[in-house]
Motif scaffolding. Structure first.
Motif, PDB file in Angstrom:
ATOM      1  N   ASP A 206       0.832  -1.209   0.000  1.00  0.00           N
ATOM      2  CA  ASP A 206       0.000   0.000   0.000  1.00  0.00           C
ATOM      3  C   ASP A 206       0.864   1.255   0.000  1.00  0.00           C
ATOM      4  OD1 ASP A 206      -2.223  -1.597   0.031  1.00  0.00           O
ATOM      5  OD2 ASP A 206      -2.627  -1.363   2.182  1.00  0.00           O
ATOM      6  N   ALA A 207       1.933   1.241   0.805  1.00  0.00           N
ATOM      7  CA  ALA A 207       2.824   2.398   0.854  1.00  0.00           C
ATOM      8  C   ALA A 207       3.527   2.611  -0.485  1.00  0.00           C
ATOM      9  CB  ALA A 207       3.852   2.214   1.970  1.00  0.00           C
ATOM     10  N   PHE A 208       3.899   1.494  -1.126  1.00  0.00           N
ATOM     11  CA  PHE A 208       4.548   1.580  -2.437  1.00  0.00           C
ATOM     12  C   PHE A 208       3.589   2.184  -3.458  1.00  0.00           C
ATOM     13  CE2 PHE A 208       6.022   0.088  -6.522  1.00  0.00           C
ATOM     14  CZ  PHE A 208       7.409   0.128  -6.423  1.00  0.00           C
ATOM     15  N   ARG A 209       2.349   1.735  -3.443  1.00  0.00           N
ATOM     16  CA  ARG A 209       1.343   2.271  -4.369  1.00  0.00           C
ATOM     17  C   ARG A 209       1.088   3.768  -4.124  1.00  0.00           C
ATOM     18  NH1 ARG A 209      -1.611  -1.620  -7.138  1.00  0.00           N
ATOM     19  NH2 ARG A 209      -1.359  -3.772  -6.399  1.00  0.00           N
ATOM     20  N   SER A 210       1.338   4.196  -2.858  1.00  0.00           N
ATOM     21  CA  SER A 210       1.108   5.608  -2.518  1.00  0.00           C
ATOM     22  C   SER A 210       2.314   6.486  -2.812  1.00  0.00           C
ATOM     23  CB  SER A 210       0.731   5.725  -1.035  1.00  0.00           C
ATOM     24  OG  SER A 210      -0.471   5.025  -0.767  1.00  0.00           O
ATOM     25  N   GLY A 211       3.375   5.872  -3.357  1.00  0.00           N
ATOM     26  CA  GLY A 211       4.503   6.688  -3.775  1.00  0.00           C
ATOM     27  C   GLY A 211       5.832   6.409  -3.102  1.00  0.00           C
ATOM     28  N   ALA A 212       5.855   5.513  -2.095  1.00  0.00           N
ATOM     29  CA  ALA A 212       7.114   5.176  -1.420  1.00  0.00           C
ATOM     30  C   ALA A 212       7.824   4.108  -2.249  1.00  0.00           C
ATOM     31  CB  ALA A 212       6.834   4.687  -0.004  1.00  0.00           C
ATOM     32  N   ARG A 213       8.697   4.513  -3.152  1.00  0.00           N
ATOM     33  CA  ARG A 213       9.233   3.602  -4.157  1.00  0.00           C
ATOM     34  C   ARG A 213      10.671   3.139  -3.881  1.00  0.00           C
ATOM     35  NH1 ARG A 213       5.786   3.465  -8.655  1.00  0.00           N
ATOM     36  NH2 ARG A 213       3.703   3.794  -7.804  1.00  0.00           N
ATOM     37  N   THR A 214      11.222   3.458  -2.718  1.00  0.00           N
ATOM     38  CA  THR A 214      12.560   2.986  -2.349  1.00  0.00           C
ATOM     39  C   THR A 214      12.477   2.342  -0.965  1.00  0.00           C
ATOM     40  OG1 THR A 214      13.228   5.020  -1.212  1.00  0.00           O
ATOM     41  CG2 THR A 214      13.588   4.910  -3.606  1.00  0.00           C
ATOM     42  N   PRO A 215      13.454   1.498  -0.606  1.00  0.00           N
ATOM     43  CA  PRO A 215      13.441   0.913   0.746  1.00  0.00           C
ATOM     44  C   PRO A 215      13.398   1.985   1.832  1.00  0.00           C
ATOM     45  CG  PRO A 215      15.014  -0.258  -0.627  1.00  0.00           C
ATOM     46  CD  PRO A 215      14.555   0.924  -1.425  1.00  0.00           C
ATOM     47  N   GLU A 216      14.140   3.082   1.607  1.00  0.00           N
ATOM     48  CA  GLU A 216      14.158   4.150   2.607  1.00  0.00           C
ATOM     49  C   GLU A 216      12.787   4.809   2.720  1.00  0.00           C
ATOM     50  OE1 GLU A 216      18.028   3.096   1.235  1.00  0.00           O
ATOM     51  OE2 GLU A 216      16.295   3.847   0.081  1.00  0.00           O
ATOM     52  N   ALA A 217      12.132   5.013   1.600  1.00  0.00           N
ATOM     53  CA  ALA A 217      10.798   5.627   1.617  1.00  0.00           C
ATOM     54  C   ALA A 217       9.782   4.696   2.263  1.00  0.00           C
ATOM     55  CB  ALA A 217      10.366   5.982   0.198  1.00  0.00           C
ATOM     56  N   LEU A 218       9.897   3.390   1.985  1.00  0.00           N
ATOM     57  CA  LEU A 218       9.000   2.424   2.624  1.00  0.00           C
ATOM     58  C   LEU A 218       9.208   2.413   4.130  1.00  0.00           C
ATOM     59  CD1 LEU A 218       9.133  -0.646   0.188  1.00  0.00           C
ATOM     60  CD2 LEU A 218       7.183   0.859   0.625  1.00  0.00           C
ATOM     61  N   SER A 219      10.449   2.525   4.558  1.00  0.00           N
ATOM     62  CA  SER A 219      10.751   2.573   5.981  1.00  0.00           C
ATOM     63  C   SER A 219      10.136   3.803   6.634  1.00  0.00           C
ATOM     64  CB  SER A 219      12.267   2.554   6.199  1.00  0.00           C
ATOM     65  OG  SER A 219      12.579   2.624   7.566  1.00  0.00           O
ATOM     66  N   ASP A 220      10.280   4.965   5.976  1.00  0.00           N
ATOM     67  CA  ASP A 220       9.700   6.203   6.518  1.00  0.00           C
ATOM     68  C   ASP A 220       8.179   6.114   6.598  1.00  0.00           C
ATOM     69  OD1 ASP A 220      12.188   7.328   6.777  1.00  0.00           O
ATOM     70  OD2 ASP A 220      12.107   8.408   4.863  1.00  0.00           O
ATOM     71  N   ALA A 221       7.574   5.484   5.594  1.00  0.00           N
ATOM     72  CA  ALA A 221       6.111   5.438   5.524  1.00  0.00           C
ATOM     73  C   ALA A 221       5.499   4.443   6.502  1.00  0.00           C
ATOM     74  CB  ALA A 221       5.673   5.102   4.100  1.00  0.00           C
ATOM     75  N   THR A 222       6.198   3.347   6.780  1.00  0.00           N
ATOM     76  CA  THR A 222       5.613   2.271   7.591  1.00  0.00           C
ATOM     77  C   THR A 222       6.357   1.995   8.885  1.00  0.00           C
ATOM     78  OG1 THR A 222       6.951   0.552   6.532  1.00  0.00           O
ATOM     79  CG2 THR A 222       4.856   1.127   5.474  1.00  0.00           C
ATOM     80  N   GLN A 223       7.554   2.597   9.053  1.00  0.00           N
ATOM     81  CA  GLN A 223       8.451   2.338  10.189  1.00  0.00           C
ATOM     82  C   GLN A 223       9.105   0.960  10.115  1.00  0.00           C
ATOM     83  OE1 GLN A 223       9.258   4.892  12.506  1.00  0.00           O
ATOM     84  NE2 GLN A 223       8.193   5.889  10.813  1.00  0.00           N
ATOM     85  N   ALA A 224       8.904   0.223   9.019  1.00  0.00           N
ATOM     86  CA  ALA A 224       9.567  -1.072   8.859  1.00  0.00           C
ATOM     87  C   ALA A 224      11.076  -0.883   8.892  1.00  0.00           C
ATOM     88  CB  ALA A 224       9.154  -1.722   7.544  1.00  0.00           C
TER      89      ALA A 224
END
Length: 473
Positions: free
Chosen positions: A418-436
């Motif tokens: 879901d975060a990727f579909r919303s624009g978080a297209r890098t591992p760092e962006a996914l981490s920022d968006a989800t705290q993963a």
């Protein structure tokens, strides 16, 4: 509602951030002068894998009042004030202290001996390593072994001294520990087990541990890693119920209805977890309750997967060490060991996966979901599916949507998608968006793998859809 939080470690910082994000009035008291950081990654800082900036935790919104370097000595429950600040609800996130055993010569800590609990501890150890050639680590549990690997990576000759009969005795059986010790030896870390330290001598060559059997182990630097003790002094002074930790119920509420406790200081159903995953789960429950986001939020306990964060060593241990059925495979020469504990219903009650095993992701999934294990156990033990049953290693493509990728933050594959579909297209962006990957850090590669897979699927589907729109009907 006014909320006061005592403690600005990993649990306190998470609650402060979540409540602030939801618009509540929050005041946080932190005994350390440093901003919040990921305590779990201090060993990675010792190893030189991450810097102070890289282990910093996200700051709360600007309207959250941070009172750092201000230790709370007392709380007036009748007036509902702390440090001159009024509150409606109070959250104790006071954490835990490093336990230093009462060994003659060790208390107080002599020059050259350190615990690794705070960022200041890490700074002092790093400074010490610059002029030292050898180190001894007292304690062969998870944190002690991570510290030992970090020191060895900096070129020190390291010896781990452990009182129990084998390393990581809470998570590993003797054979698994033997394989782990052999792997460590190849990396320059010697292990001395079943070693009762009777006294510590401060001499010209450094610090010497005198063992009960007469042996002596010496290092120019010593790190004491003998566990932690929940910090309950403030709770006791407030008259709250305290066992090994501050006693909490399923809403993380203490014996006072307006006081909550989370993280290393808390004891839930008789268990003080002392791990980041349960701490953050508890923090999320309190944030949901106090913000009104989920009045029925409850914490019912955690299924723990322990990951060793040490360069060159892959270890995952979970659940029970013994059970109805135990199957194992060992290849000490290759540093590989796998052990499955299966209950009477054919489900995974525990496991140890040490070394390069492509099935570790599948094993963790089975432990999380409670699905039956394959009839041919070899599929999980050795990563080579048997003829009758084939179980592929867990990959982003094969993972179900509900598969948990980041256990510390309970981030699923679906949340990452879901975060990727919303624009978080890098591992760092996914981490920022989800705290993963902001917890223990062991899922960094998994998040990157999911991101790479999504880049070739979700993004590809979007491009295909755009092309189809341009094709005349």
């Amino acid at each position: 509602m006014k909320v006061a939080i005592v403690g600005y470690g990993m649990a306190g910082a998470r609650i402060a951030r979540e409540l602030g994000r939801r618009g509540l009035e929050v005041t946080v008291f932190g005994a350390e002068s440093s901003a919040a950081y990921n305590r779990i990654l201090l060993s990675s800082m010792i190893a030189g894998k991450q810097s102070e900036a890289e282990i910093a935790l996200p700051a709360p919104p600007d309207h959250v009042e941070l009172r750092l370097g201000e230790a709370v000595e007392a709380v007036d429950l009748s007036a509902k004030t702390v440090g001159g600040t009024a509150f409606d609800k109070l959250v104790l996130a006071t954490g835990a202290d490093a336990f230093v055993p009462p060994i003659p010569g060790l208390l107080p800590l002599p020059t050259g001996a350190y615990v690794l609990r705070t960022i200041d501890d890490a700074r002092r150890i790093l400074t010490e390593t610059e002029n030292r050639a050898s180190a001894v680590v007292l304690g062969g549990g998870l944190l002690g072994l991570e510290a030992a690997r970090g020191l060895a990576g900096r070129g020190l000759d390291v010896t781990v001294v452990h009182a129990a009969g084998h390393l990581m005795e809470r998570q590993l059986d003797p054979l698994g520990s033997q394989v782990l010790a052999a792997t460590y030896a190849e990396l320059g870390v010697r292990s001395v087990t079943d070693a009762q330290t009777t006294r510590v001598i401060h001499g010209d060559d450094g610090l010497s541990l005198v063992l009960a059997d007469g042996r002596t182990v010496t290092g120019q630097l010593m790190v004491v890693s003998c566990g932690i003790r929940p910090e309950t002094g403030l709770a006791r002074a407030m008259g709250l119920d305290v066992g090994r930790g501050v006693v909490i119920d399923d809403q993380c509420r203490t014996s006072h209805p307006d006081v909550f406790a989370v993280g290393d200081c808390a004891e839930h159903r008789g268990i003080p977890y002392g791990l980041v995953g349960p701490a953050w789960e508890q923090a999320d429950v309190v944030a949901d309750l106090l913000s009104g986001a989920d009045p029925g939020a409850a914490y019912t306990g955690s299924r723990l997967v322990t990951r060793l964060k040490a360069t060159g060593i892959d270890l995952a241990a979970m659940g029970e060490v013994d059970g109805d059925e135990v199957v194992s495979f060992a290849d000490p020469g290759r540093g590989t060991y796998a052990r499955l504990v299966i209950d009477e219903e054919g489900r995974l009650a525990g496991a140890v996966m040490l070394g390069d095993n492509p099935m570790v992701g599948q094993v963790v999934q089975l432990f999380d979901t409670g699905d039956p294990v394959p009839h041919d156990r070899r599929t999980l033990l050795m990563g080579r599916p048997g003829e009758s049953v084939s179980v592929a290693p867990a990959t982003p493509e094969s993972m179900p949507e509900a598969a948990v990728v980041c256990r510390c933050n309970n981030v699923t594959k679906k949340a990452l998608t879901d975060a990727f579909r919303s624009g978080a297209r890098t591992p760092e962006a996914l981490s920022d968006a989800t705290q993963a990957s902001t917890g223990c850090g062991t899922c960094v590669d998994d998040v990157a793998s999911v991101c790479k897979w999504l880049s070739g699927t979700v993004a590809g589907l979007g491009e295909a859809a755009a092309i189809l729109k341009e094709v005349p009907a």
